[in-house]
Design an enzyme around this catalytic site. Structure first.
Site, mmCIF file in Angstrom:
data_model
loop_
_atom_site.group_PDB
_atom_site.id
_atom_site.type_symbol
_atom_site.label_atom_id
_atom_site.label_comp_id
_atom_site.label_asym_id
_atom_site.label_seq_id
_atom_site.Cartn_x
_atom_site.Cartn_y
_atom_site.Cartn_z
ATOM 1 N N GLN A 162 48.331 -33.471 -12.053
ATOM 2 C CA GLN A 162 49.673 -33.796 -11.568
ATOM 3 C C GLN A 162 50.771 -33.287 -12.495
ATOM 4 O O GLN A 162 51.952 -33.575 -12.253
ATOM 5 C CB GLN A 162 49.805 -35.312 -11.396
ATOM 6 C CG GLN A 162 48.806 -35.929 -10.443
ATOM 7 C CD GLN A 162 48.921 -35.387 -9.028
ATOM 8 O OE1 GLN A 162 49.963 -34.865 -8.632
ATOM 9 N NE2 GLN A 162 47.855 -35.502 -8.265
ATOM 10 N N CYS A 208 42.737 -42.890 -4.438
ATOM 11 C CA CYS A 208 41.640 -42.650 -5.392
ATOM 12 C C CYS A 208 41.941 -43.304 -6.736
ATOM 13 O O CYS A 208 41.686 -42.727 -7.799
ATOM 14 C CB CYS A 208 41.372 -41.165 -5.564
ATOM 15 S SG CYS A 208 40.789 -40.347 -4.069
ATOM 16 N N LYS A 216 47.222 -28.037 -6.206
ATOM 17 C CA LYS A 216 48.347 -28.922 -6.502
ATOM 18 C C LYS A 216 49.512 -28.165 -7.140
ATOM 19 O O LYS A 216 50.527 -28.775 -7.503
ATOM 20 C CB LYS A 216 47.897 -30.069 -7.401
ATOM 21 C CG LYS A 216 46.895 -31.011 -6.723
ATOM 22 C CD LYS A 216 46.513 -32.166 -7.601
ATOM 23 C CE LYS A 216 45.393 -33.002 -7.012
ATOM 24 N NZ LYS A 216 45.763 -33.733 -5.789
ATOM 25 N N HIS A 230 42.679 -41.579 -12.020
ATOM 26 C CA HIS A 230 42.123 -41.189 -10.723
ATOM 27 C C HIS A 230 40.607 -41.377 -10.783
ATOM 28 O O HIS A 230 39.998 -41.311 -11.842
ATOM 29 C CB HIS A 230 42.471 -39.709 -10.483
ATOM 30 C CG HIS A 230 42.147 -39.184 -9.128
ATOM 31 N ND1 HIS A 230 40.869 -38.846 -8.742
ATOM 32 C CD2 HIS A 230 42.945 -38.912 -8.059
ATOM 33 C CE1 HIS A 230 40.893 -38.383 -7.514
ATOM 34 N NE2 HIS A 230 42.139 -38.416 -7.064
ATOM 35 N N ASP A 259 43.705 -34.871 -18.089
ATOM 36 C CA ASP A 259 43.716 -34.532 -16.668
ATOM 37 C C ASP A 259 45.127 -34.112 -16.301
ATOM 38 O O ASP A 259 46.026 -34.937 -16.165
ATOM 39 C CB ASP A 259 43.274 -35.756 -15.857
ATOM 40 C CG ASP A 259 43.394 -35.546 -14.347
ATOM 41 O OD1 ASP A 259 43.875 -34.485 -13.918
ATOM 42 O OD2 ASP A 259 43.007 -36.471 -13.595
#
Length: 408
Positions: free
Chosen positions: A204, A366, A227, A124, A201
């Site tokens: 998600q 993104c 999220k 991202h 990261d």
């Protein structure tokens, strides 16, 4: 794994799912961008504003103490959720993006010209641009791990990118476009064998699979509340203590100090030296409620439900939509379907689906470098959450068939 999710009971907690869009019941399939928020979390926010709104860590009065207790209980809950060693390793930020920027600015500030950082082709922008900003100041070198045709990382290429100047690996746990679940434990193991720390990261990942930062041996792990069914504007940075203690503050201001004079400032201990200014203590407290909600439903059960919807929907799409191209076919992928149909522009597809009550995402998500490697400008993305149903999957496929037929 226990009993299955009671989807219809869960849906009662999300009033927005009762909305109608163009006289049709909303089908919300943009969960990768942001999940909806259950009434329990909203109620916690309202309750805080009505009964315990006061600045944290700064008052001896009852309201301040109550607000402080709620915030620090949330910090401990996040630590438990990630299986962190201690709550002082949990830094509250405004989101995944700020968490990565904090590491890039603070940890990255110690890097020298010519030092190297390894990213992947599926990152991202939030895990690309902060390192490029650092590159302007430090002239670091950014290396990129390629992906194969299924959307999996080329691990041989990853290993070949290391040198004596490699200082950090920064990698998505789960791709927001492809749904690929990266082998972060293996990535971390190899990086550590070369003496290199790893930032993961997890934006998600945290709502869809169990995350144990100690089992992964992650050096930094970051994610966003919105999220995972929580409020917007709240993020988390987990870091190993020795790294966080070695890093200078990211911002200066109130709360992050031990003492201030015009000659010198000394900084507070972890975690507060990275939390300048008044935090969103209401949102932070509500994050705890969101984590409790998700944990109560059972992440394993949520993942199994989403996997069923992914498999079912994918099979219908491939069988019934001519000329569909699905991007990201790695085994074990998360419940994300990015696609194009023939020569129909992704924006047109998304707009027409919206007219049929289906909310999906269109564009580059993104992830423009990834789009270029896929040879496309953008894609349509449908992504599932715990409250989505098989009936909604059917409505999505049927709606996409109508859109496809319009262009024949």
């Amino acid at each position: 794994m226990g009993k299955e999710l009671d989807i219809w009971q869960i849906r009662k907690d999300f009033p927005i799912l009762e909305r109608e869009i163009y006289n049709r019941r909303l089908v919300y399939l943009d969960n990768t961008a942001t999940t909806q928020t259950p009434r329990q979390v909203v109620d916690a926010i309202v309750q805080s504003y009505y009964t315990t709104k006061a600045n944290v860590h700064r008052g001896v009065h009852t309201l301040s103490q109550e607000a402080t207790n709620l915030q620090e209980a949330a910090r401990q809950r996040v630590a438990d959720f990630l299986n962190a060693e201690s709550s002082d390793q949990i830094i509250f930020t405004r989101g995944t993006t700020e968490s990565i920027n904090l590491v890039a600015s603070s940890y990255g500030g110690a890097l020298d010209d010519g030092d190297e950082i390894i990213l992947t082709a599926m990152e991202h922008h939030a895990n690309i641009v902060p390192w490029q900003l650092l590159q302007r100041r430090k002239r670091i070198i950014i290396k990129v791990v390629p992906i194969d045709s299924t959307g999996q990382l080329n691990l041989d290429a990853f290993r070949s990118l290391f040198s004596e100047r490699t200082r950090l690996v920064a990698v998505a746990h789960v791709s927001n476009v492809l749904g690929t679940v990266n082998p972060v434990k293996e990535i971390i193991r190899h990086a550590h064998s070369r003496g290199v720390p790893v930032l993961v990261d997890g934006a998600q990942a945290v709502a869809h699979l169990k995350v144990d930062v100690r089992a992964l041996d992650a050096d930094f792990y970051v994610f966003s509340s919105h999220k995972m069914y929580g409020p917007t504007g709240i993020g988390v940075l987990y870091g190993k203590r020795h790294l966080l203690e070695s890093m200078p503050p990211y911002q200066g201001g109130g709360e992050m100090i031990e003492s201030v004079s015009f000659e010198k400032t000394t900084f507070a201990e972890l975690p507060f030296k990275f939390e300048a200014g008044t935090p969103d203590f209401v949102g932070i407290a509500a994050l705890k409620v969101a984590i409790d909600y998700l944990t109560e439903k059972g992440i394993d059960r949520v993942a199994a439900h989403e996997e069923f919807l992914l498999k079912y929907t994918t099979e219908r799409l491939l069988a019934e939509i001519p000329d569909i191209r699905i991007f990201g076919t790695a085994p074990g992928k998360a419940a994300v379907i990015s696609f194009l149909v023939g020569n129909i522009h992704h924006y047109d597809t998304g707009m027409l689906l919206d007219k049929l009550g289906i909310a999906v995402r269109t564009g580059h998500h993104c992830a423009q470098p990834l789009m270029r490697s896929l040879g496309v400008e953008g894609v349509v993305r449908a992504s599932f959450g715990m409250y989505n149903t098989q009936e909604e999957a059917d409505r999505f496929v049927d709606a996409l068939k109508r859109v496809s037929d319009m262009f024949r």
